[in-house]
Motif scaffolding. Structure first.
Motif, mmCIF file in Angstrom:
data_model
loop_
_atom_site.group_PDB
_atom_site.id
_atom_site.type_symbol
_atom_site.label_atom_id
_atom_site.label_comp_id
_atom_site.label_asym_id
_atom_site.label_seq_id
_atom_site.Cartn_x
_atom_site.Cartn_y
_atom_site.Cartn_z
ATOM 1 N N THR A 47 0.833 -1.208 0.000
ATOM 2 C CA THR A 47 0.000 0.000 0.000
ATOM 3 C C THR A 47 0.866 1.255 0.000
ATOM 4 O O THR A 47 0.565 2.233 -0.704
ATOM 5 C CB THR A 47 -0.933 -0.003 1.223
ATOM 6 N N ILE A 48 1.939 1.247 0.763
ATOM 7 C CA ILE A 48 2.855 2.395 0.790
ATOM 8 C C ILE A 48 3.422 2.644 -0.607
ATOM 9 O O ILE A 48 3.484 3.783 -1.083
ATOM 10 C CB ILE A 48 3.993 2.141 1.797
ATOM 11 N N ILE A 49 3.834 1.563 -1.273
ATOM 12 C CA ILE A 49 4.398 1.690 -2.623
ATOM 13 C C ILE A 49 3.357 2.221 -3.596
ATOM 14 O O ILE A 49 3.630 3.127 -4.396
ATOM 15 C CB ILE A 49 4.946 0.325 -3.099
ATOM 16 N N LEU A 50 2.148 1.677 -3.544
ATOM 17 C CA LEU A 50 1.094 2.128 -4.455
ATOM 18 C C LEU A 50 0.761 3.598 -4.234
ATOM 19 O O LEU A 50 0.545 4.348 -5.196
ATOM 20 C CB LEU A 50 -0.154 1.265 -4.266
ATOM 21 N N ARG A 51 0.704 4.019 -2.975
ATOM 22 C CA ARG A 51 0.422 5.430 -2.691
ATOM 23 C C ARG A 51 1.565 6.320 -3.180
ATOM 24 O O ARG A 51 1.326 7.421 -3.691
ATOM 25 C CB ARG A 51 0.193 5.633 -1.191
ATOM 26 N N PHE A 52 2.784 5.858 -3.028
ATOM 27 C CA PHE A 52 3.928 6.633 -3.511
ATOM 28 C C PHE A 52 3.880 6.791 -5.031
ATOM 29 O O PHE A 52 4.185 7.862 -5.567
ATOM 30 C CB PHE A 52 5.228 5.946 -3.088
ATOM 31 N N LEU A 53 3.484 5.715 -5.723
ATOM 32 C CA LEU A 53 3.414 5.744 -7.185
ATOM 33 C C LEU A 53 2.102 6.336 -7.694
ATOM 34 O O LEU A 53 1.882 6.410 -8.908
ATOM 35 C CB LEU A 53 3.585 4.324 -7.737
ATOM 36 N N TYR A 69 8.724 -0.020 -10.622
ATOM 37 C CA TYR A 69 9.591 1.148 -10.702
ATOM 38 C C TYR A 69 8.736 2.409 -10.773
ATOM 39 O O TYR A 69 7.552 2.374 -11.102
ATOM 40 C CB TYR A 69 10.533 1.073 -11.912
ATOM 41 N N GLY A 70 9.369 3.516 -10.432
ATOM 42 C CA GLY A 70 8.708 4.809 -10.525
ATOM 43 C C GLY A 70 9.588 5.764 -11.302
ATOM 44 O O GLY A 70 10.816 5.626 -11.324
ATOM 45 N N ARG A 71 8.963 6.734 -11.959
ATOM 46 C CA ARG A 71 9.705 7.725 -12.737
ATOM 47 C C ARG A 71 9.225 9.125 -12.361
ATOM 48 O O ARG A 71 8.054 9.339 -12.075
ATOM 49 C CB ARG A 71 9.513 7.490 -14.235
ATOM 50 N N LYS A 72 10.160 10.064 -12.382
ATOM 51 C CA LYS A 72 9.827 11.449 -12.065
ATOM 52 C C LYS A 72 10.708 12.363 -12.911
ATOM 53 O O LYS A 72 11.885 12.066 -13.122
ATOM 54 C CB LYS A 72 10.074 11.728 -10.579
ATOM 55 N N GLN A 73 10.107 13.435 -13.396
ATOM 56 C CA GLN A 73 10.880 14.355 -14.225
ATOM 57 C C GLN A 73 12.080 14.890 -13.460
ATOM 58 O O GLN A 73 11.960 15.362 -12.333
ATOM 59 C CB GLN A 73 10.004 15.523 -14.678
ATOM 60 N N ALA A 74 13.247 14.759 -14.083
ATOM 61 C CA ALA A 74 14.478 15.205 -13.441
ATOM 62 C C ALA A 74 14.486 16.717 -13.303
ATOM 63 O O ALA A 74 13.982 17.439 -14.155
ATOM 64 C CB ALA A 74 15.691 14.737 -14.249
ATOM 65 N N ILE A 237 10.265 9.324 1.037
ATOM 66 C CA ILE A 237 10.744 8.388 0.016
ATOM 67 C C ILE A 237 11.268 9.140 -1.198
ATOM 68 O O ILE A 237 12.340 8.840 -1.728
ATOM 69 C CB ILE A 237 9.622 7.407 -0.378
ATOM 70 N N SER A 238 10.515 10.153 -1.632
ATOM 71 C CA SER A 238 10.909 10.930 -2.802
ATOM 72 C C SER A 238 12.243 11.648 -2.581
ATOM 73 O O SER A 238 13.073 11.741 -3.495
ATOM 74 C CB SER A 238 9.822 11.951 -3.148
ATOM 75 N N SER A 239 12.465 12.133 -1.375
ATOM 76 C CA SER A 239 13.716 12.848 -1.096
ATOM 77 C C SER A 239 14.919 11.930 -1.215
ATOM 78 O O SER A 239 16.018 12.377 -1.584
ATOM 79 C CB SER A 239 13.670 13.467 0.306
ATOM 80 N N LEU A 240 14.736 10.639 -0.931
ATOM 81 C CA LEU A 240 15.853 9.706 -0.954
ATOM 82 C C LEU A 240 16.057 9.047 -2.314
ATOM 83 O O LEU A 240 17.190 8.743 -2.687
ATOM 84 C CB LEU A 240 15.657 8.642 0.128
ATOM 85 N N VAL A 241 14.984 8.817 -3.065
ATOM 86 C CA VAL A 241 15.155 8.138 -4.357
ATOM 87 C C VAL A 241 15.199 9.101 -5.540
ATOM 88 O O VAL A 241 15.769 8.773 -6.587
ATOM 89 C CB VAL A 241 14.052 7.075 -4.592
ATOM 90 N N SER A 245 13.474 17.858 -2.171
ATOM 91 C CA SER A 245 13.834 18.573 -0.945
ATOM 92 C C SER A 245 13.284 17.839 0.276
ATOM 93 O O SER A 245 12.073 17.580 0.353
ATOM 94 C CB SER A 245 13.272 19.999 -0.978
ATOM 95 N N PRO A 246 14.142 17.484 1.232
ATOM 96 C CA PRO A 246 13.674 16.753 2.416
ATOM 97 C C PRO A 246 12.948 17.670 3.395
ATOM 98 O O PRO A 246 13.185 18.877 3.434
ATOM 99 C CB PRO A 246 14.973 16.224 3.020
ATOM 100 N N SER A 247 12.066 17.081 4.175
ATOM 101 C CA SER A 247 11.372 17.841 5.217
ATOM 102 C C SER A 247 12.338 18.152 6.348
ATOM 103 O O SER A 247 13.191 17.338 6.706
ATOM 104 C CB SER A 247 10.193 17.032 5.756
#
Length: 318
Positions: A47-53, A69-74, A237-241, A245-247
């Motif tokens: 569920t955590i993974i699905l919510r992240f994606l 896998y997940g993708r995000k604009q660089a 998760i986004s800040s590490l992968v 910007s981290p909180s």
């Protein structure tokens, strides 16, 4: 996730190669990373993974080791996308041998590990965390040793990077044993934990802060029923992968959901472990870790239900 007849590993390799070719074609500086989710059975890893994606689909039971896998604009580009390879280990602590696939010398440089713990089951919490940390250290250390044989400079740089969050002058430096890769401890089902009495919440929170701090981990509580906590989890998760910007928010009050970035805590702030009444005379700890373990298990004797194979259970009860 994947329903192919091919192995999870072969699918991951094929996808990795395809994404590498795409980045070569666009000439971008997009990044590539991996994150490995392990933890308690039915703690909500999928569920955590699905919510992240941001995928709106019902979670399915994870049988062994699964990949997506997940993708995000660089950042700073219009077209290129950074890629995060996402691994999920099912089976609680039963299938840790499968971690040899996602944790190796080729992946260790950009790997993050997330340990997901079910806060509603405190009688399994410490044993699950202890077992997984031990197994993960074995594999991370082996991957680093393998990397050192051909790239000693990078391996040493990773170890130094882990200490940057703490600094050379941290008062607890001699008592810390930091993971050389980013480590997350994510406590799920906070909506259930918040209904525990205050002393139990405090015992659980203080123990997790101690383990997270001494291992160099990010500690965060999570509940699928709280939009705010889901957003905080996604941001971490986004800040590490993806390098977002981290909180900088820190929350250590045990009456609220913990949010403790790596390097922001201290043993002085955590304080001494609570001890069950009448148990002080039975404490025989040789080091701080044993003291915290004896304290926690005094309140919550640990159970092995479903965590180990029958053979392992026999040895644990001897």
């Amino acid at each position: 996730m994947s329903g192919s007849d091919k192995t999870v590993w072969s699918l991951a390799i094929e996808e990795k190669r395809r994404l590498e070719i795409e980045r070569e074609d666009d000439g971008s500086g997009a990044t590539e990373s991996s994150i490995i989710f392990v933890g308690s059975k039915n703690a909500g890893k999928t569920t955590i993974i699905l919510r992240f994606l941001e995928r709106e689909e019902p979670p399915k039971p994870t049988v062994a080791l699964e990949y997506t896998y997940g993708r995000k604009q660089a950042r700073g580009t219009n077209m290129a996308k950074s890629v995060a390879h996402i691994w999920e280990l099912g089976g609680g602590t039963l299938l840790t041998k499968l971690l040899d696939s996602p944790i190796n010398e080729s992946t260790i440089r950009t790997a993050t590990i997330a340990i997901v713990l079910d806060l509603s089951r405190p009688h399994e919490l410490f044993l699950t965390l202890e077992t997984l940390l031990k197994e993960l250290r074995i594999r991370v250390n082996k991957a680093l040793a393998d990397l050192s044989t051909r790239d000693a400079r990078t391996a040493e740089k990773m170890k130094k990077q882990a200490w940057k969050k703490y600094g050379e002058d941290h008062p607890d430096r001699d008592l810390l044993d930091l993971f050389p890769v980013p480590l997350i401890i994510l406590g799920t089902k906070y909506d259930i934990l918040q209904d525990f009495d205050s002393e139990k919440r405090k015992v659980i929170s203080k123990m997790l802060r101690f383990i997270a701090h001494t291992n160099g981990a990010f500690l965060q509580f999570y509940s699928i029923k709280s939009t705010g906590l889901v957003s905080r989890g996604n941001a971490l998760i986004s800040s590490l992968v993806f390098g977002s910007s981290p909180s900088r928010v820190v929350q250590v009050d045990s009456s609220k959901p913990l949010l403790v970035p790596a390097g922001s805590d201290s043993l002085g702030s955590i304080g001494a472990p609570l001890l069950p009444s009448g148990d002080i005379s039975r404490i025989s700890a040789r080091n701080p870790y044993e003291l915290w373990k004896q304290s926690y298990t005094g309140f919550f004797p640990q159970e092995v239900s479903g965590m180990y194979s029958p053979v392992e259970t026999i040895f644990l009860t001897l």
